[in-house]
Design a protein around this motif. Structure first.
Motif, short mmCIF file in Angstrom:
data_model
loop_
_atom_site.label_atom_id
_atom_site.label_comp_id
_atom_site.label_asym_id
_atom_site.label_seq_id
_atom_site.Cartn_x
_atom_site.Cartn_y
_atom_site.Cartn_z
N LEU A 113 0.83 -1.20 0.00
CA LEU A 113 0.00 0.00 0.00
C LEU A 113 0.87 1.25 0.00
N ASP A 114 1.87 1.26 0.84
CA ASP A 114 2.75 2.43 0.94
C ASP A 114 3.53 2.65 -0.35
N PHE A 115 3.96 1.56 -0.98
CA PHE A 115 4.70 1.67 -2.24
C PHE A 115 3.88 2.40 -3.29
N TYR A 116 2.64 1.96 -3.47
CA TYR A 116 1.81 2.59 -4.51
C TYR A 116 1.38 4.00 -4.11
N ALA A 117 1.22 4.25 -2.82
CA ALA A 117 0.90 5.61 -2.39
C ALA A 117 2.01 6.58 -2.74
N ARG A 118 3.25 6.09 -2.81
CA ARG A 118 4.41 6.95 -3.09
C ARG A 118 4.80 6.96 -4.56
N LEU A 119 4.11 6.18 -5.39
CA LEU A 119 4.54 6.00 -6.78
C LEU A 119 4.04 7.08 -7.73
N ALA A 120 3.02 7.83 -7.33
CA ALA A 120 2.32 8.70 -8.27
C ALA A 120 3.23 9.65 -9.03
N ASP A 121 4.19 10.26 -8.35
CA ASP A 121 5.02 11.28 -8.98
C ASP A 121 5.99 10.72 -10.01
N SER A 122 6.23 9.41 -9.98
CA SER A 122 7.20 8.83 -10.92
C SER A 122 6.54 8.22 -12.15
N VAL A 123 5.21 8.30 -12.25
CA VAL A 123 4.49 7.70 -13.37
C VAL A 123 4.26 8.76 -14.45
N ALA A 124 4.51 8.39 -15.71
CA ALA A 124 4.25 9.29 -16.83
C ALA A 124 2.77 9.14 -17.21
N TRP A 125 1.92 9.93 -16.57
CA TRP A 125 0.48 9.81 -16.79
C TRP A 125 0.08 10.35 -18.17
N GLU A 126 0.84 11.32 -18.66
CA GLU A 126 0.53 11.89 -19.98
C GLU A 126 1.84 12.35 -20.61
N THR A 127 2.06 11.93 -21.85
CA THR A 127 3.30 12.29 -22.55
C THR A 127 2.99 12.82 -23.94
N GLU A 128 3.93 13.56 -24.46
CA GLU A 128 3.82 14.08 -25.82
C GLU A 128 4.87 13.40 -26.69
N ARG A 129 4.48 13.09 -27.92
CA ARG A 129 5.44 12.51 -28.85
C ARG A 129 5.13 13.00 -30.26
N PRO A 130 6.16 13.06 -31.10
CA PRO A 130 5.91 13.42 -32.50
C PRO A 130 5.39 12.20 -33.24
N GLY A 131 4.19 12.28 -33.76
CA GLY A 131 3.65 11.18 -34.56
C GLY A 131 4.07 11.30 -36.01
N MET A 132 3.68 10.35 -36.82
CA MET A 132 4.02 10.39 -38.24
C MET A 132 3.19 11.43 -38.98
N LEU A 133 2.02 11.80 -38.42
CA LEU A 133 1.15 12.76 -39.09
C LEU A 133 1.01 14.06 -38.32
N GLY A 134 1.62 14.14 -37.15
CA GLY A 134 1.52 15.33 -36.32
C GLY A 134 1.76 14.96 -34.87
N PRO A 135 1.70 15.91 -33.97
CA PRO A 135 1.94 15.62 -32.55
C PRO A 135 0.83 14.74 -31.96
N VAL A 136 1.21 13.92 -30.99
CA VAL A 136 0.27 13.01 -30.34
C VAL A 136 0.45 13.12 -28.82
N THR A 137 -0.66 13.25 -28.13
CA THR A 137 -0.66 13.13 -26.67
C THR A 137 -1.07 11.70 -26.32
N VAL A 138 -0.27 11.05 -25.49
CA VAL A 138 -0.57 9.68 -25.04
C VAL A 138 -0.88 9.73 -23.54
N ARG A 139 -2.11 9.36 -23.22
CA ARG A 139 -2.57 9.38 -21.83
C ARG A 139 -2.67 7.96 -21.28
N ARG A 140 -2.52 7.84 -19.97
CA ARG A 140 -2.79 6.57 -19.28
C ARG A 140 -3.99 6.81 -18.38
N GLU A 141 -5.08 6.11 -18.67
CA GLU A 141 -6.34 6.33 -17.99
C GLU A 141 -6.79 5.05 -17.28
#
Length: 476
Positions: A113-141
């Protein structure tokens, strides 16, 4: 006597829709020590509806991950303060020695429980990347409503391996504890309530197998997380496949400890209580096949048997007890059946096999056989304090025997040369394989291959099963 008359659903304590109760029986005294409502399909419907509403319209999935982590941290603080009580309840319910409940069962659950309570700041919840047709936002939901179905052997730990990552991800959950161990889950529900989670985020309904299957089949459940037997896991997997529902399955094992020629047997025997006889052998990762080089076979057999003969069997509340009773009379009957089968197959019984002189309580002595890998006692999961020592001619044969199993959960390699031990461990097809040790690390992934299951729990990887990727492409 622990008597509870309510279920924890939608942020409150409610009466069951049925009248049946679960009686909790002490595996040491064989006396009833508790009663709780036996959850019905209607109770599960109410719990799922609460979780569905909390996910679809409630605040939990819409909070920032750090906000969810803060509330999980509050729960962790409350949990820490109640650890002694939780340990006593688990020992009373399922017979784990009080020493192990105090240093293993409850602290590792709290650590997860404590491990996951402390994990939030190290997770890439939303990232940006250059796609083949334009920029893409990749979310984890979050995946949605999760059903967490857990067994009785390490009940709090296995609740946490599912619920903690689900909560951090933003999922809501219905937890179904095993009918053998509902009392610890009731205490945990009290802590959830005190922590102040939004209504419907966590719902806890003890129930039997039929009501559990109703939960699995419920159309408003998005993901099932199950720990238990391979047979039940196959059924759950089939149901989830029919409904295109996500599932993770942590199932059985028949793990091998590979002792190499240069191994220090003192080191191995020192880990034996944890590796093979933990919770009276009622652990999916128990290493109940011991592979010994032919030239050291007799020595290994005698050292393992000597420990089995010396291990203190008895009252699980006695701090000196190393091995407590099995969880039910049904489980004892199963284990004793395998002991008879091993003798019928021609395996040599070198230690144990009896009830340790107990005429009350579901006790089986730590039992050691000398045999081979073709025997059913070496191929089937016994889930009791029974292991078989198997000889091998050379290292390649040892690895072949270790891998000659329908399971692939845990394992270990014992050697004076740790680098070489790593090489051997890489060749053993399991989800976990220790070198000169056996322990699960909450910060690293746990799970199996083959009939030992699908998916991983623990570590940052354990969060993945509760998240979906969403791509949002745009023109720029």
């Amino acid at each position: 006597m622990h008597v509870q008359d309510r279920l924890y659903i939608d942020g409150g304590w409610v009466a069951s829709r049925g009248t049946d109760v679960i009686e909790v029986v002490s595996p040491h005294t064989e006396e009833v020590i508790g009663r709780v409502p036996d959850g019905t399909p209607a109770d599960m419907d109410a719990a799922v509806a609460a979780a569905r509403g909390a996910f679809d319209t409630g605040p939990w999935p819409r909070m920032e991950p750090g906000e969810r982590a803060a509330l999980m941290g509050r729960l962790s603080e409350l949990y820490a303060a109640r650890q002694p009580e939780m340990a006593e309840i688990i020992t009373a319910e399922m017979g784990s020695s009080i020493t192990f409940s105090q240093i293993g069962q409850v602290p590792i659950a709290h650590a997860v429980l404590d491990f996951y309570a402390r994990l939030a700041d190290s997770v890439a919840w939303e990232t940006e990347r250059p796609g083949m047709l334009g920029p893409v936002t990749v979310r984890r939901e979050p995946v949605g409503v999760t059903a967490a179905i857990v067994p009785w052997n390490t009940p709090q730990f296995l609740i946490m391996t599912k619920l903690a990552p689900a909560l951090l991800a933003g999922c809501t959950a219905v937890v179904k504890p095993a009918p053998e161990t509902p009392l610890d889950a009731h205490l945990f529900a009290q802590l959830v309530d005190e922590a102040g989670f939004p209504p419907g985020v966590v719902n806890i309904v003890p129930a039997g197998r039929e009501t559990g299957e109703h939960l699995v089949r419920h159309p408003d459940v998005d993901k099932v997380a199950f720990t238990g037997s391979t047979a039940v896991g196959r059924r759950i997997g089939a149901i989830c496949a029919e409904q295109m529902k996500r599932c993770s399955l942590e199932l059985g094992g028949k793990s091998a400890a590979v002792i190499l020629e240069d191994a220090d047997l003192d080191t191995y025997v020192g880990w034996l209580p944890m590796a093979a006889f933990l919770i009276s052998g009622q652990a999916c990762g128990a290493q109940t096949r011991v592979l010994a080089p032919r030239g050291r076979f007799d020595e290994v057999v005698e050292r393992v048997a000597a420990y089995a003969r010396s291990a203190r069997l008895g009252d699980p509340f006695d701090p000196a007890t190393e091995i407590g009773p099995l969880v039910t009379s049904r489980q004892r009957d199963r284990v004793e059946g395998y002991i008879r089968l091993g003798q019928e197959e021609g395996a040599k019984l070198v230690a144990g096999g009896g009830r340790g002189g107990f005429d009350r309580g579901w006790y089986v002595e730590p039992t050691v056989f000398a045999g081979d890998n073709s025997m059913r006692i070496a191929r089937e999961e016994i889930f009791g304090p029974v292991l078989v020592v198997i000889p091998y001619e050379d290292e390649d044969e040892a690895i072949r025997i270790a891998n000659d199993s329908e399971y692939g959960l845990c394992g270990s390699v014992w050697t004076a040369d740790e680098r070489h031990g790593m090489e051997v461990a890489r060749r053993i097809r399991t989800g976990v394989c220790g070198v000169n040790m056996f322990i699960l690390d909450p910060a690293s992934p746990f799970g199996g291959v083959k009939a030992s299951g699908v998916g991983r729990e623990l570590g940052p990887e354990g969060l993945d099963g509760y998240l979906e990727y969403k791509s949002i492409p745009r023109t720029g």
